[in-house]
Design an enzyme around this catalytic site. Structure first.
Site, PDB file in Angstrom:
ATOM      1  N   TYR A   1      49.474   1.160   6.063  1.00  0.00           N
ATOM      2  CA  TYR A   1      49.118   2.050   7.178  1.00  0.00           C
ATOM      3  C   TYR A   1      48.693   1.221   8.387  1.00  0.00           C
ATOM      4  CZ  TYR A   1      47.080   6.181   9.499  1.00  0.00           C
ATOM      5  OH  TYR A   1      46.786   7.199  10.379  1.00  0.00           O
TER       6      TYR A   1
ATOM      7  N   LYS B   1      50.604   1.072  11.944  1.00  0.00           N
ATOM      8  CA  LYS B   1      49.969   1.521  13.194  1.00  0.00           C
ATOM      9  C   LYS B   1      49.874   0.381  14.211  1.00  0.00           C
ATOM     10  CE  LYS B   1      49.389   5.882  12.137  1.00  0.00           C
ATOM     11  NZ  LYS B   1      50.188   6.918  12.838  1.00  0.00           N
TER      12      LYS B   1
HETATM   13  P1  NAD Z   1      48.427  15.997   8.997  1.00  0.00           P
HETATM   14  O1  NAD Z   1      48.679  15.579   7.600  1.00  0.00           O
HETATM   15  O2  NAD Z   1      47.615  17.198   9.249  1.00  0.00           O
HETATM   16  O3  NAD Z   1      49.784  16.123   9.798  1.00  0.00           O
HETATM   17  C1  NAD Z   1      50.826  15.187   9.666  1.00  0.00           C
HETATM   18  C2  NAD Z   1      52.133  15.935   9.690  1.00  0.00           C
HETATM   19  O4  NAD Z   1      53.203  14.978   9.621  1.00  0.00           O
HETATM   20  C3  NAD Z   1      52.285  16.887   8.495  1.00  0.00           C
HETATM   21  O5  NAD Z   1      52.580  18.199   8.900  1.00  0.00           O
HETATM   22  C4  NAD Z   1      53.414  16.269   7.698  1.00  0.00           C
HETATM   23  O6  NAD Z   1      54.235  17.212   7.032  1.00  0.00           O
HETATM   24  C5  NAD Z   1      54.185  15.539   8.796  1.00  0.00           C
HETATM   25  N1  NAD Z   1      55.053  14.536   8.191  1.00  0.00           N
HETATM   26  C6  NAD Z   1      54.746  13.594   7.263  1.00  0.00           C
HETATM   27  N2  NAD Z   1      55.833  12.940   6.877  1.00  0.00           N
HETATM   28  C7  NAD Z   1      56.874  13.482   7.555  1.00  0.00           C
HETATM   29  C8  NAD Z   1      58.273  13.246   7.562  1.00  0.00           C
HETATM   30  N3  NAD Z   1      58.835  12.310   6.771  1.00  0.00           N
HETATM   31  N4  NAD Z   1      59.045  13.988   8.377  1.00  0.00           N
HETATM   32  C9  NAD Z   1      58.488  14.938   9.166  1.00  0.00           C
HETATM   33  N5  NAD Z   1      57.188  15.221   9.199  1.00  0.00           N
HETATM   34  C10 NAD Z   1      56.385  14.494   8.395  1.00  0.00           C
HETATM   35  O7  NAD Z   1      47.721  14.713   9.647  1.00  0.00           O
HETATM   36  P2  NAD Z   1      47.249  14.392  11.140  1.00  0.00           P
HETATM   37  O8  NAD Z   1      45.925  13.754  10.992  1.00  0.00           O
HETATM   38  O9  NAD Z   1      47.416  15.531  12.050  1.00  0.00           O
HETATM   39  O10 NAD Z   1      48.293  13.236  11.505  1.00  0.00           O
HETATM   40  C11 NAD Z   1      49.006  13.178  12.731  1.00  0.00           C
HETATM   41  C12 NAD Z   1      49.125  11.731  13.182  1.00  0.00           C
HETATM   42  O11 NAD Z   1      47.832  11.223  13.520  1.00  0.00           O
HETATM   43  C13 NAD Z   1      49.678  10.786  12.110  1.00  0.00           C
HETATM   44  O12 NAD Z   1      50.552   9.859  12.719  1.00  0.00           O
HETATM   45  C14 NAD Z   1      48.433  10.088  11.596  1.00  0.00           C
HETATM   46  O13 NAD Z   1      48.727   8.830  11.056  1.00  0.00           O
HETATM   47  C15 NAD Z   1      47.623   9.994  12.861  1.00  0.00           C
HETATM   48  N6  NAD Z   1      46.187   9.775  12.682  1.00  0.00           N
HETATM   49  C16 NAD Z   1      45.399  10.629  11.972  1.00  0.00           C
HETATM   50  C17 NAD Z   1      44.029  10.396  11.901  1.00  0.00           C
HETATM   51  C18 NAD Z   1      43.079  11.339  11.187  1.00  0.00           C
HETATM   52  O14 NAD Z   1      41.920  10.995  10.993  1.00  0.00           O
HETATM   53  N7  NAD Z   1      43.480  12.520  10.786  1.00  0.00           N
HETATM   54  C19 NAD Z   1      43.477   9.279  12.533  1.00  0.00           C
HETATM   55  C20 NAD Z   1      44.310   8.435  13.233  1.00  0.00           C
HETATM   56  C21 NAD Z   1      45.661   8.684  13.323  1.00  0.00           C
END
Ligand code: NAD
Length: 268
Positions: free
Chosen positions: A173, A177
């Site tokens: 991860y 990133k």
């Molecule tokens: P989430 O799990 O709620 O949403 C992520 C979405 O991505 C899901 O709906 C999932 O189905 C979709 N996804 C995953 N693999 C996929 C694929 N192969 N094809 C299409 N869609 C796919 O999580 P989130 O926290 O909203 O994540 C959104 C972004 O933010 C991600 O890139 C994550 O790495 C990043 N992020 C999250 C956090 C956190 O604390 N939640 C922190 C930093 C970065």
């Protein structure tokens, strides 16, 4: 007499009304919040994600507020070339242009250096495929359309504070990133001449499905220790930064890595 008193000084537009926006991973968390926010601000949105029902649900939510003309869903796996092309084709056939790409889809799985070989390899390959390679391929697909559009394109890649600092056991991860930031900077340098900007957003800990399995008291403890604002962020708080980077007024913001983490990464 002072000059220009009858006209406002600011000229740049903060509206994304009418823009055609692709949001990947839009069925949940920050992607869903971002798709809603763009629609709330008058944009037309492509909701792309895995799972027919999940995509249909968000499309129905947005349709209920803004009508069916401003949103379309595409069930798509961002790691599939054919699926990515369907997302892009759908945006073009429904809205005629692509103004904004939000590369948001992501997964988070453990990848300890001590994991079994198979487990580590699977985590590594999947994480890099979804979290960074898909973003690069999506950018390549939208750029020809943004170059020919009259209005400059906007690309926003969702990274993480794991693009700046690191957590033990999250090698894949964290590498992915950090890769998003490198991808953002390289694309920004190459695409700037076409007026296309490429920026990255680095969320800190946010309340989404990705963090839903962490027990509430563990989250509270973590936030208290690590985050100056003493809490997790909400998806909409990140979506507003993404929207800002897509505004016409953000025309000179390019290759930036914008942290939205409640101050987490600046604290000792
Ligand atoms: P989430 O799990 O709620 O949403 C992520 C979405 O991505 C899901 O709906 C999932 O189905 C979709 N996804 C995953 N693999 C996929 C694929 N192969 N094809 C299409 N869609 C796919 O999580 P989130 O926290 O909203 O994540 C959104 C972004 O933010 C991600 O890139 C994550 O790495 C990043 N992020 C999250 C956090 C956190 O604390 N939640 C922190 C930093 C970065």
């Amino acid at each position: 007499m002072a000059q220009g008193m009858t006209t406002r000084l600011s000229q740049l537009n903060r509206s994304v009304a009418g823009k055609a926006v692709i949001v990947t991973g839009a069925a949940s968390g920050m992607g869903r919040a971002t798709a809603h926010l763009f629609a709330d601000e008058g944009a037309r949105v492509v909701v792309a994600d895995l799972g027919e029902e999940r995509v249909a649900k968000v499309v129905a939510e947005i349709t209920a507020v803004h009508g069916a003309n401003n949103v379309v869903g595409v069930v798509a796996d961002v790691t599939s070339d054919a699926d990515r092309r369907r997302v892009v084709d759908t945006c073009l056939s429904q809205f005629g242009v692509i103004d904004v790409l939000v590369n948001n889809a992501g997964i988070s799985v453990g990848s300890s250096v001590f994991a079994d070989d198979d487990e580590f390899s699977l985590a590594w390959d999947n994480t890099l495929a979804v979290n960074v390679s898909a973003q690069a391929h999506f950018i390549r697909l939208v750029v020809p359309h943004m170059r020919s559009a009259e209005i400059a394109g906007r690309i926003i890649n969702i990274a993480s504070t794991e693009a700046i600092v690191a957590t033990p056991g999250l090698a894949a991860y964290t590498a992915a990133k950090h890769g998003v930031v490198g991808l953002t900077k390289s694309m920004a340098t190459q695409l700037g001449r076409y007026g296309i900007t490429v920026n990255a957003v680095c969320p800190g800990p946010i309340n989404t499905n990705m963090t839903a399995d962490i027990p509430t008291d563990a989250k509270a403890k973590y936030a208290h220790r690590k985050v100056p604002l003493k809490r997790y962020g909400e998806p909409e708080e990140v979506a507003h930064m993404t929207l800002n980077l897509a505004m016409p007024a953000s025309s000179f913001v390019n290759g930036a890595v914008v942290v939205v983490d409640g101050g987490m990464t600046i604290q000792h």
